[in-house]
Design a protein around this motif. Structure first.
Motif, PDB file in Angstrom:
ATOM      1  N   ARG A 127      -7.507   4.478  -9.487  1.00  0.00           N
ATOM      2  CA  ARG A 127      -7.978   4.696  -8.025  1.00  0.00           C
ATOM      3  C   ARG A 127      -8.300   3.334  -7.485  1.00  0.00           C
ATOM      4  O   ARG A 127      -8.168   3.147  -6.347  1.00  0.00           O
ATOM      5  N   ARG A 128      -9.200   2.611  -8.380  1.00  0.00           N
ATOM      6  CA  ARG A 128      -9.724   1.347  -7.711  1.00  0.00           C
ATOM      7  C   ARG A 128      -8.735   0.329  -7.304  1.00  0.00           C
ATOM      8  O   ARG A 128      -8.762  -0.286  -6.502  1.00  0.00           O
ATOM      9  N   TYR A 129      -7.649   0.397  -8.304  1.00  0.00           N
ATOM     10  CA  TYR A 129      -6.558  -0.773  -8.253  1.00  0.00           C
ATOM     11  C   TYR A 129      -5.777  -0.273  -6.639  1.00  0.00           C
ATOM     12  O   TYR A 129      -5.245  -0.955  -5.952  1.00  0.00           O
ATOM     13  N   VAL A 130      -5.597   1.152  -6.630  1.00  0.00           N
ATOM     14  CA  VAL A 130      -4.666   1.669  -5.466  1.00  0.00           C
ATOM     15  C   VAL A 130      -5.378   1.264  -4.253  1.00  0.00           C
ATOM     16  O   VAL A 130      -4.674   0.930  -3.179  1.00  0.00           O
ATOM     17  N   LYS A 131      -6.862   1.446  -4.259  1.00  0.00           N
ATOM     18  CA  LYS A 131      -7.496   1.196  -3.121  1.00  0.00           C
ATOM     19  C   LYS A 131      -7.667  -0.321  -2.591  1.00  0.00           C
ATOM     20  O   LYS A 131      -8.243  -0.602  -1.571  1.00  0.00           O
ATOM     21  N   SER A 132      -7.359  -1.124  -3.576  1.00  0.00           N
ATOM     22  CA  SER A 132      -7.954  -2.710  -3.321  1.00  0.00           C
ATOM     23  C   SER A 132      -6.607  -3.269  -2.627  1.00  0.00           C
ATOM     24  O   SER A 132      -5.920  -3.975  -3.177  1.00  0.00           O
ATOM     25  N   ASN A 145     -10.373  -8.648  10.381  1.00  0.00           N
ATOM     26  CA  ASN A 145     -11.309  -9.197   9.356  1.00  0.00           C
ATOM     27  C   ASN A 145     -11.757  -8.394   8.425  1.00  0.00           C
ATOM     28  O   ASN A 145     -12.563  -8.727   7.572  1.00  0.00           O
ATOM     29  N   ASN A 146     -11.729  -7.016   8.681  1.00  0.00           N
ATOM     30  CA  ASN A 146     -12.416  -6.001   7.787  1.00  0.00           C
ATOM     31  C   ASN A 146     -11.500  -5.792   6.455  1.00  0.00           C
ATOM     32  O   ASN A 146     -10.677  -4.695   6.504  1.00  0.00           O
ATOM     33  N   THR A 147     -11.784  -6.555   5.537  1.00  0.00           N
ATOM     34  CA  THR A 147     -10.932  -6.639   4.171  1.00  0.00           C
ATOM     35  C   THR A 147     -11.984  -6.098   3.096  1.00  0.00           C
ATOM     36  O   THR A 147     -11.657  -6.377   1.999  1.00  0.00           O
ATOM     37  N   SER A 148     -12.822  -5.332   3.258  1.00  0.00           N
ATOM     38  CA  SER A 148     -13.884  -4.808   2.337  1.00  0.00           C
ATOM     39  C   SER A 148     -13.099  -4.077   1.169  1.00  0.00           C
ATOM     40  O   SER A 148     -13.495  -4.142  -0.019  1.00  0.00           O
ATOM     41  N   PRO A 149     -12.035  -3.251   1.552  1.00  0.00           N
ATOM     42  CA  PRO A 149     -11.404  -2.440   0.380  1.00  0.00           C
ATOM     43  C   PRO A 149     -10.739  -3.381  -0.585  1.00  0.00           C
ATOM     44  O   PRO A 149     -10.576  -2.939  -1.593  1.00  0.00           O
ATOM     45  N   CYS A 150     -10.377  -4.673  -0.189  1.00  0.00           N
ATOM     46  CA  CYS A 150      -9.764  -5.349  -1.159  1.00  0.00           C
ATOM     47  C   CYS A 150     -10.615  -6.228  -2.428  1.00  0.00           C
ATOM     48  O   CYS A 150     -10.232  -6.702  -3.134  1.00  0.00           O
ATOM     49  N   ILE A 167      -3.687  -5.357  -6.083  1.00  0.00           N
ATOM     50  CA  ILE A 167      -2.285  -5.086  -6.136  1.00  0.00           C
ATOM     51  C   ILE A 167      -1.394  -6.673  -5.907  1.00  0.00           C
ATOM     52  O   ILE A 167      -0.631  -6.898  -6.683  1.00  0.00           O
ATOM     53  N   ALA A 168      -1.780  -7.186  -4.906  1.00  0.00           N
ATOM     54  CA  ALA A 168      -1.014  -8.322  -4.365  1.00  0.00           C
ATOM     55  C   ALA A 168      -1.414  -9.537  -5.560  1.00  0.00           C
ATOM     56  O   ALA A 168      -0.490 -10.331  -6.047  1.00  0.00           O
ATOM     57  N   TRP A 169      -2.794  -9.589  -5.912  1.00  0.00           N
ATOM     58  CA  TRP A 169      -3.099 -10.525  -7.005  1.00  0.00           C
ATOM     59  C   TRP A 169      -2.432 -10.441  -8.151  1.00  0.00           C
ATOM     60  O   TRP A 169      -2.196 -11.512  -8.785  1.00  0.00           O
TER      61      TRP A 169
END
Length: 340
Positions: A127-132, A145-150, A167-169
């Protein structure tokens, strides 16, 4: 089939609308009630069985015609001195991670030959990985600018990260080169991602910014001069898998491979799967009208068809066994004697 006609003689009705409403509320509208006789049930199951079993055999034959080569390399590509400390080996950036594998082609493989990397015990569906991630940032870049889910890969050194998120990281960063004889096989890495993702989910004017510049490097780095819509390895990786064992398309070899060819694979074993007990495999596969190799669909059709045939046979035996015998006085040759 039985047809029930409603009756409205009990209540005086003054209009067709009232009559229709009355029939509807009292559930007395004309209705068809199918009667499932033994003959209908047995015929239906036999029909389903005769359809499903041939379809399953055709599907299974198509799946078996796909030529697939799977090579696990994560264990063999660790040097002997580091066999007992694989995690230390993969984290040491001073050690060159190159490795060579030899793959023998057992059957003729017709182009295009698809190259996949397979990861096992890798939970991209966490869950945390998918939302990031930030889909709006992937489309609009620094303008959003709203990148808080990342979190926790939202920013670095006070500057935003594009693309942000875990995910990208954690982008897969093993690379492969294929050599047959003395010539290198060209790998086409274009059009490996969905066209809808390239056109509508990743911006054509969004470029990587401040990516993998922190102290903890997750996976591959991105070319800051190439827009995200053209970085197809990232696009493929960002479409997360639902199961812990999955394959992702790496590229295509667009020339045939003959039987008994020996392919030398020069790879870079960069990606860390040792810290969580994961596995890495290289897959070469052809395709046909069914897609890749997958026996499940064929076996499922055969199983359902066989079950239908079995149920039909059981119903036939039960129908023959429990069929009531006529009363002796009522048979045709006794009716005359009874009347006399």
């Amino acid at each position: 089939m039985d047809v029930d006609e409603g009756s409205t003689s009990e209540v005086p009705l003054h209009s067709a609308r009232e009559k229709a409403f009355y029939l509807f509320t009292q559930q007395k509208l004309p209705a068809c009630k199918p009667v499932l006789t033994p003959a209908w049930v047995i015929t239906t199951f036999l029909f389903m069985g005769t359809i499903f079993i041939p379809v399953g055999l055709v599907t299974l034959r198509a799946s078996r015609s796909v030529v697939e080569i799977v090579d696990r390399y994560d264990i063999e590509c660790v040097p002997e001195p580091f066999k007992s400390n694989k995690l230390g080996y993969i984290k040491d950036s001073s050690i060159v991670k190159n490795c060579s594998r030899f793959i023998k082609v057992d059957k003729h493989m017709k182009a295009p030959i698809y190259i996949y990397y397979q990861l096992d015990n890798y939970y991209q569906n966490h869950r945390r990985y998918v939302k990031s991630r930030s889909d709006q940032q992937l489309l609009h870049g620094l303008g959003y600018n709203n990148t808080s889910p990342c979190k926790p890969e939202q920013s670095n050194n006070g500057l935003p990260v594009v693309p942000c998120g875990l995910i990208a990281w954690s982008l897969f960063n093993d690379t492969y080169k294929f050599i047959r004889g003395t010539s290198e096989l060209k790998v086409n890495r274009k059009n490996i991602a969905w066209k809808s993702d390239r056109d509508y989910k990743f911006g054509k004017h969004v470029y990587p910014f401040n990516f993998q510049n922190g102290t903890l490097i997750g996976g591959a780095k991105l070319d800051p001069s190439v827009p995200l819509s053209d970085q197809e390895d990232l696009i493929v990786w960002m479409r997360t898998a639902a199961l812990p064992s999955f394959r992702k398309l790496y590229g295509r070899i667009e020339e045939d491979l003959d039987a008994d060819d020996v392919i030398v694979v020069n790879l870079m074993n960069n990606y860390n799967t040792y810290s969580f007990g994961g596995k890495k495999k290289l897959v070469l596969s052809t395709s046909n009208w069914l897609g890749g190799k997958n026996d499940f669909l064929g076996f499922a059709y055969i199983y359902v068809g066989s079950s239908c045939i079995f149920v039909a046979v059981v119903f036939i035996l039960l129908h023959i066994k429990i069929r009531p015998y006529p009363d002796t006085p009522c048979v045709s040759w006794n009716k005359k004697g009874i009347s006399n």
